[in-house]
Design a protein around this motif. Structure first.
Motif: not given
Ligand SMILES: C[S@@+](CC[C@H](N)C(=O)[O-])C[C@H]1O[C@@H](n2cnc3c(N)ncnc32)[C@H](O)[C@@H]1O
Length: 407
Positions: A170, A172, A174, A197-201, A203, A259-260, A286-288, A302, A318
């Motif tokens: 994504n 940003a 990590l 809860p903010f997993c992006g890609s 990692t 992730d949202i 999901q919205d964290a 992160n 947020l």
């Protein structure tokens, strides 16, 4: 043969890499310095380190070290080193390096001197004047620090953070080595619920799954030293086979990433598949801030911190909303952020903080491991609003001057 190795690390991860070498590799001769870790061993150590180190950037062989105040000293010092032991007639041997606090500071000139000295040494040994450099790659690295030149050979090739599973990321992501270090610090080893809860890609959950399964992070990729003639390919085969043998295949885990953004969730699932952990990790949209975090477990994330993703005002809003949910949760929480006012907006004082670098960005890992009744609320001050505006203005002013990227 016995070698001296050096692993460069992200700042803040040296001690963790030292632990990996001592506890995972069973090595005793480990020396930790700022940004690098030294150790010694044979070919099996080289193979183990490449396959198993989760938090190091690469594995270098230290070929030699000598004082170099002038180009003549640099040339002679490099020429005297035993290149014939490592570099075959047809090998490619590109040179790169850096110089700090030294009389020799022109990198292109140093690069060219080092290359010429190696060519002269090998020409005399092989009796040829021209090297095609079409064979295996032996990347030569030099560092000149305080007029001491050190020459290395890079055994890894691509950096060790490139596990081979994250072709797609994504906005940003990590770095994998940093994600693994955060899991290491949390002491999560596969027991209980795990959530990003903010997993992006994906990692962090993917690294957590690989740790839980005792899966070697280097299993799905190749290394430059696999093609080197002086390392028996059978040793590599054995190293890989052993890594497959010790993997826990039949255990079940509760590892989840959410992730949202549904595109991120899809990406994370694809990456988990490539990493060979898709049966271990579950991803969902999901919205964290609307999660119910009622069960015990480990939460590592992160969230956006207003640097590469979102502006600082939205990121703090947020954080405040998420903090309301997370501060009441019995989960142990490990959250990385570059926001110096993180605790104020999250709403709770961290039990412990640890300085870590996300690329060139100075961050803290905020750790919460006390039960919710023992957490101390962080009282917001009256000037919070002004401070947020000031931080955003400073960031805008400096945004073009600072490097925030990851390779
Ligand atoms: C810095 S990125 C995380 C990167 C991730 N660790 C990786 O390695 O790819 C932050 C993520 O938070 C997500 N996000 C933003 N607001 C959110 C919310 N309210 N709930 C859940 N995720 C959110 C973004 O979509 C983004 O993927």
């Amino acid at each position: 043969m016995e070698y001296e190795f050096c692993c460069p690390t992200l700042f803040g991860l040296e001690g963790i890499v030292g632990d990996e070498l001592r506890h995972g590799g069973g090595l005793t001769d480990v020396r930790v310095e700022n940004g690098r870790v030294f150790f010694s061993g044979d070919e099996r150590t080289l193979i183990w380190a490449n396959l198993w180190l989760r938090c190091a950037e690469r594995v270098l062989i230290r070929v030699g070290e000598f004082p170099a105040h002038t180009f003549e000293e640099l040339f002679e010092g490099v020429y005297e080193l035993p290149w014939l032991d490592y570099i075959e007639k047809d090998c490619a041997f590109p040179v790169k390096g850096y110089s700090l606090n030294s009389d020799l500071h022109s990198i292109p000139d140093c690069q060219s001197i080092v290359k010429k000295a190696i060519v002269k040494s090998l020409s005399e040994s092989y009796g040829i004047n021209w090297f095609e450099e079409t064979g295996a790659r032996c990347q030569v690295q030099f560092s000149i620090m305080n007029n001491i030149a050190t020459l290395y050979l890079d055994t890894s090739g691509a950096g060790l953070h490139k596990r081979g599973y994250r072709a797609n990321a994504n906005d940003a992501p990590l770095r994998e080595t940093l994600a693994a270090a955060m899991v290491h610090l949390s002491r999560y080893r596969g027991r209980g619920e795990f959530l990003d809860p903010f997993c992006g890609s994906g990692t962090i959950p993917i690294e957590a799954a690989m740790i839980a399964m005792n899966r070697a992070p280097g299993l799905a990729r190749s290394f430059d030293a696999e093609k080197w003639a002086f390392i028996d390919p059978e040793l590599w085969r054995q190293g890989r086979e052993q890594a497959l043998d010790v993997m826990y295949r039949n255990r079940s885990y509760e590892i989840c990433g959410s992730d949202i953004d549904p595109t991120c969730v899809k990406l994370a699932a694809e990456n988990a598949n490539k990493a060979g952990v898709s049966h271990t990790v579950h991803f969902e949209t999901q919205d964290a801030c609307k999660l119910r975090l009622n069960r015990e477990g480990t939460l590592i994330c992160n969230p956006p911190y207003g640097e590469r993703m979102m502006d600082i005002v939205s990121a703090r809003k947020l954080l405040r909303n998420f903090g309301t949910v997370a501060s009441r949760s019995p989960m142990k929480q490990y959250i990385i952020s570059s926001d110096e006012k993180f605790e104020e907006f999250f709403g709770v004082k961290a039990d412990k903080k640890r300085k870590l670098y996300n690329g060139m960005l100075r961050c803290n890992l905020f750790m919460y491991y006390q039960t919710p009744d023992k957490r101390k609320p962080f009282r917001r001050t009256a000037n919070t609003k002004n401070n947020t505006k000031k931080v955003q203005k400073n960031r805008n002013n400096h945004s073009n001057k600072r490097f925030e990227g990851h390779s």
